[in-house]
Motif scaffolding. Structure first.
Motif, PDB file in Angstrom:
ATOM      1  N   ILE A  48      -1.963   9.759  -6.720  1.00 33.43           N
ATOM      2  CA  ILE A  48      -2.291   9.591  -5.309  1.00 33.43           C
ATOM      3  C   ILE A  48      -2.235   8.102  -4.987  1.00 33.43           C
ATOM      4  O   ILE A  48      -2.744   7.270  -5.739  1.00 33.43           O
ATOM      5  CB  ILE A  48      -3.703  10.134  -5.013  1.00 33.43           C
ATOM      6  N   LYS A  49      -1.611   7.807  -3.858  1.00 31.38           N
ATOM      7  CA  LYS A  49      -1.519   6.412  -3.434  1.00 31.38           C
ATOM      8  C   LYS A  49      -2.390   6.232  -2.196  1.00 31.38           C
ATOM      9  O   LYS A  49      -2.186   6.882  -1.170  1.00 31.38           O
ATOM     10  CB  LYS A  49      -0.071   6.051  -3.118  1.00 31.38           C
ATOM     11  N   ILE A  50      -3.401   5.366  -2.316  1.00 32.61           N
ATOM     12  CA  ILE A  50      -4.317   5.093  -1.212  1.00 32.61           C
ATOM     13  C   ILE A  50      -4.375   3.586  -1.001  1.00 32.61           C
ATOM     14  O   ILE A  50      -4.666   2.835  -1.941  1.00 32.61           O
ATOM     15  CB  ILE A  50      -5.735   5.644  -1.504  1.00 32.61           C
ATOM     16  N   ASN A  51      -4.094   3.185   0.236  1.00 28.96           N
ATOM     17  CA  ASN A  51      -4.109   1.758   0.582  1.00 28.96           C
ATOM     18  C   ASN A  51      -3.290   0.909  -0.392  1.00 28.96           C
ATOM     19  O   ASN A  51      -3.697  -0.172  -0.810  1.00 28.96           O
ATOM     20  CB  ASN A  51      -5.547   1.224   0.656  1.00 28.96           C
TER      21      ASN A  51
END
Length: 173
Positions: A48-51
């Protein structure tokens, strides 16, 4: 009679890899083919890619991959176990001019079951429970429906699936 339409929640995402592998063996697929399927699914991960920051890999232990050219066939093989159980345990109805006998019909992840007797309800519930336990699939009560035809007693519940009138099912109000 009662026509029961079953929808499975996130059907393709829920299929257990161990269930899939067991079915491949049971159906007699070659070791080479089984290994190729395992190569697709074993050690599969997502992140998951967050910010702008990517998470550590998350193992994927269930699902037939969307976009995979054989995902529909793999899912159909998994669903076949449920359909065979229903066919073997419920009374058949005759359909069409050729008088084809059946208890259920499936299209993708939607299953329609023709219930001809209230005594079949425990058999249906048991078949669905066993399928859910073995495969990881889950019945989506909110999208499943029961349609009573004739003098069917709608007080008899089937897996908590709500009854709808013919007008509701056909879109009339």
């Amino acid at each position: 009679m009662c026509v029961l339409t079953i929808d499975f929640k996130e059907a393709f995402d829920k299929i257990s890899h161990s269930y899939l592998y067991a079915l491949l063996r049971q159906f007699g697929f070659s070791d080479r083919f089984q290994q190729r399927i395992r190569n697709i699914y074993d050690n599969a991960t997502a992140s998951i890619k967050i910010n702008g920051h990517r998470s550590s890999p998350i193992p994927i232990r269930s699902s037939v991959r969307q976009g995979c050219p054989i995902n529909m066939q793999l899912f159909a093989m998994c669903l076949n176990q449920l359909l065979c159980t229903l066919e073997n345990n419920l009374a058949n109805i005759e359909i069409g001019q050729r008088r084809i006998k059946t208890t259920d019909v499936a299209y993708t992840d939607d299953v329609t079951i023709f219930v001809t007797s209230p005594t079949d309800i425990p058999k249906i519930q048991e078949a669905l429970h066993c399928f859910e336990e073995a495969s990881g699939a889950k019945v989506n009560i909110g999208k499943s429906r029961a349609l009573a035809i004739g003098p069917w007693d709608t007080a008899v519940r089937i897996v908590d699936i709500p009854y709808h009138s013919e007008a509701n099912i056909l879109g009339f109000h």
